[in-house]
Design a protein around this motif. Structure first.
Motif: not given
Length: 646
Positions: A68-83
């Motif tokens: 009825l309810a479950t969890s899936m691992f997900v990502k947090t997408v980030c960026a490095n503007p200095s690059l």
């Protein structure tokens, strides 16, 4: 003279040396003793790193193992503007469609922001910006592949070898680290059946306190089982202490601690997803037909108190909770109401249990009017003359119930209300349960003894009412509603097994049998709940139609309509409640709630293969003999097989 001057110079030099050594000694004491702990901590910040490891939240499953309810691992997408140099537009154009973000907004986020370093005062470019949370691993893989394949218009003519190397290094870092994910994965809670059993399961929200100091957004239960079983579902945080290099990358050989997280336990409910679907489907039909403010239903196993289904409409989708509204309230446990005539089972069972009346005793119902304590009471279903106690229940006579209550007396009526659990929380493991209101006898008015037996002047919850009826069905025992069956670990190993709990014997088994006889009469052509009857099964139950209180007086246009029944009546498998709040048009419980009960019960009986308790009908054949006609349930099953096998 010269010699004295030399001595003075030597002494001055010695003095200066002593002062310098003293200063150096003080500095060493300051660094090694006085500020040792502070400096050691700072050193560890640069050379040692503690990584917290989040546990996987446990699943919520139904009684048959359906998730009825479950969890899936997900990502947090980030960026490095200095690059990124001046390639923000290209990067935004590449990743925005994959992440389903607005390209212009991504472009703005990727712009470098120059700030002064508070430590050395030098200008520095921001190295971190969060682009999107809860990104599926496969989506991140697409982003990563797209970044690795970025092509740039590069003109390296006229550059030295070192300049070419620096340029290649820049583009390599841009592709590899310009867009990245946070070190620790986040978790996304998924409710695969969307609105099914939403008020039971509940939902999760952000832990604003972040009690475990985990990076990202830690989710905790905010309603339903998600909230009450939070401790069991959440698991235990793990950690890793390790050495790092000058770029803060882990040096595996320098790990000193590595503790695995303990995943949350799976919570196994007594809810049956199929019965839940049946209940919600039929409630939705009732909602469409009668247009009430809300409609609720509960299916309980009387012998054990197991809650097999519980629903409230309108409903919400826990995948997208949005702003909290009335639709998020579980009205079965959190809303109090005057129950109306379903409450007559309390006074009548109490009077039978005390020997004050018998089923065949006759009560004068005064042709529909009864004056008591300065008030005139009326029957809702026309005027009745003398009725047996059985028919008082069958025809739902208010006056008959009032006179039975008067015979029982105030003290004993109050005692039976408490025996049936009214005025106390049931103990179901759901948040925000109301206890209802049962006033002490010394707070009653003169007319209370006549009004309460008909379901006025007392506040109850829908769950309390169905558990009281279940007590009649199972032989008199008030059961604690059971919603959680067991806890399991990730491998299916049972951690805790819960058992049915008897709270108290509200009435004797003999009294329960007598009242069942009266309740069977209610679900007949002689009673108010004929539309609740089932082909092949004897049903016992009671209708209720309660006027709502508005501005301190009883409304003549707004009603709570209900039916609670159980079957097979003499060996009950299921007890089912249906309650409508302000149905439009027809409002009697026998005309609104009872037909919904019929549809739910019929489908539930087919699904659970409940054995009929009524004999098949008898018909005469063409030869003058008799034949057994199959009951409706058998006919439906044969029809289903015929249809599916042409």
């Amino acid at each position: 003279m010269t010699k004295q001057l030399q001595i003075r110079r030597v002494l001055l030099l010695v003095a200066l040396l002593c002062v310098a050594l003293a200063g150096l000694g003080y500095r060493l004491v300051d660094l090694q003793v006085l500020r040792h702990a502070e400096l050691q901590a700072k050193a560890q910040e640069y050379t040692v790193k503690q990584i917290l490891r989040a546990p996987r939240r446990g699943d919520i499953v139904d009684s048959r193992g359906n998730v009825l309810a479950t969890s899936m691992f997900v990502k947090t997408v980030c960026a490095n503007p200095s690059l990124l140099g001046n390639h923000q537009a290209l990067v935004a154009r590449t990743i925005a469609p994959i992440l389903k973000l607005n390209e212009a907004e991504v472009f703005q986020k990727l712009q470098p922001k120059i700030t002064l370093n508070p430590t050395n005062g030098l200008p520095t470019t921001n190295r971190y910006v969060r682009l999107k949370e809860k990104v599926a691993p496969e989506t991140w893989l697409q982003v990563s592949n797209a970044m690795s394949q970025l092509k740039f218009a590069v003109d390296d003519s006229g550059l030295t070898k070192s300049q070419k190397d620096a340029q290649q290094s820049f583009y390599r870092d841009l592709r590899k680290a310009g867009v990245f994910t946070e070190l620790m994965d986040d978790q996304l809670r998924v409710y695969q059946n969307r609105t099914l059993a939403a008020h039971v399961i509940g939902f999760v929200g952000k832990n604003l306190n972040n009690t475990n100091n985990l990076p990202g957004d830690e989710a905790i239960g905010r309603a339903g089982i998600e909230q009450t079983m939070e401790e069991k579902l959440a698991g235990t945080v793990g950690w890793r202490v390790t050495g790092v290099d000058n770029k803060r990358r882990e040096v595996v050989a320098q790990r000193t601690q590595d503790v695995e997280p303990r995943d949350g336990f799976n919570v196994v409910l007594t809810i049956d997803s199929v019965l839940q679907h049946i209940l919600e489907t039929e409630l939705a039909k009732g909602m469409e037909k009668h247009s009430p403010i809300s409609i609720t239903g509960v299916i309980v196993r009387p012998r054990t108190g197991e809650v097999l289904a519980m629903a409230t409409l309108p409903v919400f989708d826990p995948n997208n909770v949005g702003k909290i509204t009335d639709a998020h309230r579980n009205r079965v446990i959190s809303e109090r109401m005057e129950p109306g005539s379903t409450f007559k089972i309390v006074a009548v069972s109490g009077a039978l249990n005390e020997g004050v009346v018998k089923l065949n005793d006759v009560i004068d119902c005064g042709q529909g009017q009864f004056s008591y304590a300065g008030r005139v009471l009326h029957d809702a279903h026309g005027g009745h003359g003398p009725l047996t106690v059985e028919n008082v229940v069958a025809k739902s006579s208010n006056i008959g119930a009032a006179k039975i209550g008067i015979r029982l007396t105030e003290t004993r009526l109050y005692d039976y209300m408490k025996r049936f659990g009214f005025g106390d929380e049931t103990g179901i493991p759901l948040p925000y349960e109301q206890a209802g209101t049962v006033a002490r006898v010394d707070k009653w008015s003169k007319v209370s003894i006549a009004q309460i037996p008909m379901g006025h002047g007392v506040d109850v919850t829908r769950l309390q009412m169905v558990m009281a009826m279940a007590a009649v069905a199972n032989g008199g025992w008030l059961m604690k509603p059971m919603l959680v069956s067991k806890l399991e670990d990730r491998n299916g190993q049972i951690i805790a097994q819960y058992q049915p709990q008897r709270i108290r014997q509200a009435i004797s088994e003999n009294t329960a049998r007598q009242l069942t006889v009266a309740l069977k009469s209610a679900v007949s052509t002689n009673g108010t709940a004929e539309k609740a009857s089932l082909e092949g099964y004897t049903v016992a139950g009671k209708t209720g139609t309660a006027q709502k209180i508005e501005h301190g007086t009883y409304s003549t246009t707004k009603f709570i309509s209900s039916f609670i029944g159980f079957f097979p009546a003499d060996n009950p498998e299921l007890c089912i409640s249906v309650v409508l709040d302000e149905p439009k048009g027809q409002y009697y419980g026998g005309l609104t709630a009872a037909p919904v009960f019929h549809e739910v019960a019929e489908r539930a009986a087919n699904y659970l293969n409940i054995k009929p308790d009524e004999k098949p009908s008898i018909a005469v054949n063409s030869s003058g003999g008799t034949i057994n006609l199959p009951d409706a349930r058998t006919t439906r099953l044969v029809a289903q097989r015929t249809t599916s096998n042409p």
